[in-house]
Design an enzyme around this catalytic site. Structure first.
Site, PDB file in Angstrom:
ATOM      1  NE  ARG A 174      73.323 -34.006  54.467  1.00 34.71           N
ATOM      2  CZ  ARG A 174      73.800 -33.408  53.171  1.00 34.71           C
ATOM      3  NH1 ARG A 174      75.122 -33.050  53.121  1.00 34.71           N
ATOM      4  NH2 ARG A 174      73.181 -33.530  52.125  1.00 34.71           N
ATOM      5  CG  ASP A 222      66.460 -27.837  53.442  1.00 40.17           C
ATOM      6  OD1 ASP A 222      65.768 -28.812  53.949  1.00 40.17           O
ATOM      7  OD2 ASP A 222      66.305 -27.417  52.270  1.00 40.17           O
ATOM      8  CG  ASP A 233      63.254 -31.178  54.877  1.00 32.30           C
ATOM      9  OD1 ASP A 233      63.292 -30.184  55.588  1.00 32.30           O
ATOM     10  OD2 ASP A 233      63.856 -31.476  54.297  1.00 32.30           O
ATOM     11  CE  LYS A 271      63.241 -29.216  51.847  1.00 31.16           C
ATOM     12  NZ  LYS A 271      64.493 -29.352  51.133  1.00 31.16           N
ATOM     13  CD  GLU A 285      65.996 -32.739  56.703  1.00 29.66           C
ATOM     14  OE1 GLU A 285      66.594 -31.597  56.067  1.00 29.66           O
ATOM     15  OE2 GLU A 285      65.250 -33.508  56.082  1.00 29.66           O
ATOM     16  CE  LYS A 318      65.327 -36.601  55.493  1.00 29.05           C
ATOM     17  NZ  LYS A 318      66.064 -35.971  54.452  1.00 29.05           N
ATOM     18  CG  ASP A 326      62.549 -35.132  53.692  1.00 28.50           C
ATOM     19  OD1 ASP A 326      63.168 -36.167  52.939  1.00 28.50           O
ATOM     20  OD2 ASP A 326      62.877 -34.419  54.385  1.00 28.50           O
TER      21      ASP A 326
HETATM   22  N1  BES Z   1      64.652 -33.768  51.932  1.00 26.63           N
HETATM   23  C1  BES Z   1      65.300 -32.895  51.346  1.00 26.63           C
HETATM   24  C2  BES Z   1      66.012 -33.769  49.956  1.00 26.63           C
HETATM   25  C3  BES Z   1      65.034 -33.795  49.003  1.00 26.63           C
HETATM   26  C4  BES Z   1      64.831 -32.854  48.250  1.00 26.63           C
HETATM   27  C5  BES Z   1      64.157 -34.821  48.686  1.00 26.63           C
HETATM   28  C6  BES Z   1      63.981 -32.709  46.932  1.00 26.63           C
HETATM   29  C7  BES Z   1      63.228 -35.051  47.714  1.00 26.63           C
HETATM   30  C8  BES Z   1      63.071 -33.737  46.596  1.00 26.63           C
HETATM   31  C9  BES Z   1      66.747 -32.795  52.196  1.00 26.63           C
HETATM   32  O1  BES Z   1      66.649 -32.597  53.554  1.00 26.63           O
HETATM   33  C10 BES Z   1      67.489 -31.374  51.885  1.00 26.63           C
HETATM   34  O2  BES Z   1      66.822 -30.450  52.061  1.00 26.63           O
HETATM   35  N2  BES Z   1      68.400 -31.550  51.388  1.00 26.63           N
HETATM   36  C11 BES Z   1      69.153 -30.576  51.000  1.00 26.63           C
HETATM   37  C12 BES Z   1      70.721 -30.642  51.350  1.00 26.63           C
HETATM   38  C13 BES Z   1      71.581 -29.201  50.814  1.00 26.63           C
HETATM   39  C14 BES Z   1      71.115 -28.281  51.882  1.00 26.63           C
HETATM   40  C15 BES Z   1      73.054 -29.799  51.028  1.00 26.63           C
HETATM   41  C16 BES Z   1      68.974 -30.224  49.260  1.00 26.63           C
HETATM   42  O3  BES Z   1      69.001 -31.150  48.638  1.00 26.63           O
HETATM   43  O4  BES Z   1      68.750 -29.134  48.557  1.00 26.63           O
HETATM   44 ZN    ZN Z   2      64.819 -33.684  54.196  1.00 25.48          ZN
HETATM   45 MG    MG Z   3      65.827 -30.631  54.208  1.00 26.37          MG
END
Ligand code: BES
Ligand code: ZN
Ligand code: MG
Length: 490
Positions: free
Chosen positions: A332, A328, A251, A258, A330, A246, A269
């Site tokens: 996947r 968010d 992000d 966020k 994104e 990735k 990210d």
């Molecule tokens: N990049 C984030 C995941 C992340 C969160 C990495 C904190 C490092 C620290 C990912 O893109 C994300 O935002 N995931 C969401 C998924 C949710 C919306 C299902 C998350 O983990 O909140």
């Molecule tokens: Zn992300």
């Molecule tokens: Mg995200």
């Protein structure tokens, strides 16, 4: 960037006196100290465990004795950490040239490699943006004395230096580490390492049918890139190993924005892609006889007039439709197209993907272990062996239970959680449940049938790792690169 890229070697302990080192580090086991040294440690409330250092002045050099714990429980990881303590001390005291006696005697070459890794990994500091004295880096050389196996130590140095390069990609902010920068890095690595590098830009990958990646990239003016690196150093008949990362260079969360607190950390990210680039960077130097292909979809995730929205339905490269319920989630979405592309165009021996995919994995495993999910137990066993070898912890989460000789998804429930009411899949699982596994379950829909595959959620382990002497705090860690190289046997 600041790190030591190569080690110097002194064959013989006796030659040390002829050279001029500000600091000479000497190993000691807690149960093998002579009386005077034991007194010295004791006087500073230390015992000689890993992490304990004491010093004395001798002929203008500072002799630092570093502890390795009990001689009967030596581990490669202890050697890495002890090396980290020594170099940390040298950096703190601004030494420029140091000599370090290798503690390895007859434990085997891997221990020598591990010690060398520790020396280089711990020399890393990210100082590029200081314009005052905080940006000064004093260390100029590390000389390893009495290395039992120079080739193993050199290999350790090459691998660790590649890890440091990847940390740099992670530590630079989103306005510097852009998709274009990642593509250029891939090209530099490809040039030095006999690799074919192909980069598709927005127009190309959109036309090719990567609607999921294109959807995420819709909201950014920063040009997104789909990067492919092919290394065919093995027999033509051998299937390649596929590595997917990735490369989300920033992000914001997109329209599902966020919160502001710590959002700056989302420059990390792209650390999944940094794993892939680190492995390829080391392969470029080591030129092993094997076939490896790396694929990185890379973009910012931004919000604006043209950004994708909750409710949008995207069509991925394999034709599957995806309901976007949260912009968010994104990572996947961009990986879906990369996994589908890899599955279609290569016949992988196995496929690994690396992603800072979920905040939930940080809740589950902290900054200690990488969450892994897989459709193949043999692959998981191999990952665990390399995890033990390299000290990079992994913990398997359930996704698919395969019995020996039968690879049937016996745990379909998690996969049911990402089924959509209006499309094939949705990019969210069930609210408040197993967020990390939902990410894995989503990705599984884009992995070709019968391809052994494992997903690494590195959101917790790729930065902010604490209590490891060879990883700078508040920095990208470069973890998992060494694990993958060990697994490949590179
Ligand atoms: N990049 C984030 C995941 C992340 C969160 C990495 C904190 C490092 C620290 C990912 O893109 C994300 O935002 N995931 C969401 C998924 C949710 C919306 C299902 C998350 O983990 O909140
Ligand atoms: Zn992300
Ligand atoms: Mg995200």
């Amino acid at each position: 960037m600041a790190h030591i890229k190569k080690l110097n070697f002194l064959k013989n302990h006796k030659d040390l006196v002829d050279e001029n080192y500000g600091m000479v580090a000497v190993p000691t086991f807690s149960d093998k100290m002579d009386k005077d040294l034991a007194e010295l440690f004791k006087s500073q409330n230390k015992t000689g465990k890993v992490g304990d250092l004491v010093f004395e002045i001798d002929n203008n050099s500072r002799i630092v004795y570093y502890g390795l714990g009990n001689s009967s429980d030596k581990t490669a990881e202890n050697f890495r950490r002890a090396a980290g303590e020594v170099v940390g001390y040298a950096l703190q005291h601004k030494y420029s040239d140091i000599a370090v006696e290798c503690p390895v005697s007859d434990e085997g070459e891997y221990f020598c490699q591990a010690f060398a890794e520790g020396l280089i990994l711990s020399s890393y500091r990210f100082l590029d943006y200081f314009t005052d004295e905080r940006g000064e880096y004093h260390l100029k050389s590390i000389t390893m004395v009495d290395a039992c196996n120079q080739d193993a130590a050199k290999k350790g140095a090459i691998i660790a230096s590649a890890v440091c390069d990847s940390r740099d990609l992670g530590n630079h902010p989103g306005n510097v580490t852009t998709p274009t920068r990642l593509a250029n890095f891939a090209k530099e690595v490809g040039k030095k390492g006999n690799m074919k590098v192909t980069v598709f830009d927005r127009e190309e990958f959109t036309k090719m049918g990567m609607g999921s990646f294109a959807g995420v990239a819709q909201g950014t003016n920063e040009p997104p890139k789909f990067i492919i690196m092919e290394y065919f150093g093995g027999k033509k008949s051998e299937k390649p190993v596929l590595l997917v990362g990735k490369g989300l260079t920033f992000d914001t969360g997109g329209v599902s924005l966020k919160p502001g607190l710590n959002m700056d950390q989302m420059k990390f990210d792209m650390c999944g892609s940094a794993v892939v680039f680190g492995v390829m960077n080391a392969i470029a130097e080591l030129q092993p006889k094997m076939n490896v292909v790396a694929i990185v979809p890379s973009t910012h995730n931004m919000l604006g007039g043209s950004a994708y929205k909750p409710g949008d339905i995207l069509t991925a490269y394999n034709g599957k439709t995806i309901e976007v319920l949260n912009t968010d989630a994104e990572g996947r979405l961009i990986l879906a197209d990369a996994l589908a592309y890899a599955s279609k165009h290569y016949d992988p021996e196995y496929m690994l993907d690396f992603a800072t995919l979920t905040g939930a994995v940080v809740i589950t495993l902290g900054h200690i272990a990488t969450g892994i999910m897989s459709n193949n137990e043999t692959l998981v066993e191999n990952i665990k062996v390399s995890s033990d070898n390299t000290g990079e912890h992994v913990w398997q989460l359930p996704l698919w239970l395969s019995l020996i000789h039968i690879s049937e998804p016996l745990w379909d429930e998690y996969c049911d959680q990402v089924k959509s009411e209006v499309a094939d899949v949705k990019n969210l699982g069930s609210p408040g449940q197993a967020g990390t596994i939902a990410g894995g379950a989503f990705l599984k829909a884009f992995v070709g049938k019968d391809i052994p595959w494992a997903h690494f959620d590195v959101a917790g382990t790729s930065y902010h790792v604490e209590n490891r002497s060879y990883i700078q705090k508040n920095s990208a860690s470069g973890q998992v690169i060494r694990l993958v190289l060990d697994m490949l046997g590179a």
